[in-house]
Motif scaffolding. Sequence first.
Motif, short mmCIF file in Angstrom:
data_model
loop_
_atom_site.label_atom_id
_atom_site.label_comp_id
_atom_site.label_asym_id
_atom_site.label_seq_id
_atom_site.Cartn_x
_atom_site.Cartn_y
_atom_site.Cartn_z
N VAL A 30 69.88 30.50 16.88
CA VAL A 30 70.64 31.30 17.83
C VAL A 30 72.10 30.87 17.82
O VAL A 30 72.42 29.67 17.87
N ARG A 31 72.99 31.88 17.74
CA ARG A 31 74.42 31.61 17.87
C ARG A 31 74.87 31.84 19.31
O ARG A 31 75.67 31.07 19.86
N ARG A 32 74.34 32.91 19.92
CA ARG A 32 74.79 33.26 21.27
C ARG A 32 73.79 34.23 21.88
O ARG A 32 73.19 35.04 21.19
N HIS A 33 73.63 34.14 23.20
CA HIS A 33 72.78 35.08 23.93
C HIS A 33 73.63 35.81 24.97
O HIS A 33 74.09 35.20 25.95
N ASP A 34 73.88 37.10 24.72
CA ASP A 34 74.61 37.94 25.66
C ASP A 34 73.58 38.42 26.70
O ASP A 34 72.89 39.43 26.49
N GLN A 35 73.51 37.72 27.81
CA GLN A 35 72.48 38.03 28.80
C GLN A 35 72.76 39.32 29.54
O GLN A 35 71.85 39.96 30.06
N ARG A 36 74.02 39.74 29.59
CA ARG A 36 74.32 40.99 30.28
C ARG A 36 73.67 42.17 29.56
O ARG A 36 73.11 43.07 30.18
N HIS A 37 73.78 42.19 28.22
CA HIS A 37 73.20 43.27 27.43
C HIS A 37 71.87 42.84 26.79
O HIS A 37 71.25 43.64 26.10
N ASN A 38 71.46 41.60 27.03
CA ASN A 38 70.21 41.04 26.50
C ASN A 38 70.16 41.16 24.98
O ASN A 38 69.18 41.63 24.40
#
Length: 400
Positions: A30-38
């Motif tokens: 994983v590089r990044r988790h954009d939780q707003r857009h999942n």
Amino acid sequence: MTSYEAGQRVALLHTTDPYTLLRPGDTGTVRRHDQRHNIVEVTWDSGSTLSMCLDDGDRIAPTATPPPTGDPVAEAAGWAAALQRMRAAGTEAGRTAAESWAQDTIGARAGGGTRLAAHRILSGLDEVDPVVLDALPRFSSAGDPVDTAGWELFADANGDVSGWFGLRIQQRDEAMAVYRDAYDTAVTDRVAELCQLAASPTGSDVSHLRPDRVRIGGVGVFSGDWARTTGPDGDDRIEVGFVGTLIDRWNGWAVFSCTREVAEAIVADQQRHRDRYRHRLREQGVPADDLDRRVDSELADLSFDGDVIVADQRALSDGPEAIERIPPDGDGRYMVMGRSWCWEAVDPYACDRIVGDLPEPDQAQAGPRPGHAASPEAEPAPAAASDTTTTNESNRRKAR
């Protein structure tokens, strides 16, 4: 919503992208988790940088699968441990399925005669009846892709989803076979346990008292032809069974000792048969002054005189001396009509009622009690030999 951290290792379960070369089981970081857009941005080990849109149907899972060690012994041990976990998981799932199934069959949600239903199921299991076996819950992955069912079960059992995708086809088949066998075996075993409880007249497991398990010196449930009746479904039933210790075998029949409580119940049961026969004769128009003679000529009269059982069989055997007194032994136990009546060890599950204290499974088949050792097929005592045929035939006609 599951949160993924940068640097976390994940495995691909499914992607909606029809053009990607990624396949289920591929791993990445994983590089990044954009939780707003999942959306989870992943650097895949294959070189792909495809992001996972989790709200649009893409699926990933954390993975903790260690890399191969290169040590075949260690890898074999690890595989054996994985199979053992699959077996344990299959057993637990099978028992859970059996308990749920039993609720609708012999449990709280079932209607009608649950004890009779339990007895039928037990008989079917003993006879390997396909009608009964086919009605039990069985493991099936129908409706799910095989890979999906396999990785989910493997992940639940081993705590790691990606390990499934690293298995060879033969290993996947072996893992699923182990799970399936454990599941189906657990279903059958648990259903049998629950049916043994539901079918028991005491509400406890009495399978250790089945007649084929009763040995000299062991405890069993005893009755005779006079107690046999027909159940509501046409099955053979026994009105009452009596708990006792088998102390001898005589001409193929059982001789057992019992407690005072059981002896009193046998005497009361004999009186019940006498009363029932008397009522039948009265309905047939037999004169009142002839009832006693007719009853006495057909059924022995048992009664207690203090601590001694008196068995009056004078009219039955046409012998003026045929009165037997049966005292308790040194332990206060009675041998009620042993070597006179055709007693036999019976299936406790066929009994509508059982009188006497039931032993635990590990206490049922002990060695012979002191003073009661006997040969497997002892002959009747000489003093009773002249009355053997008459007494046995009368005893067989007892419930007619």
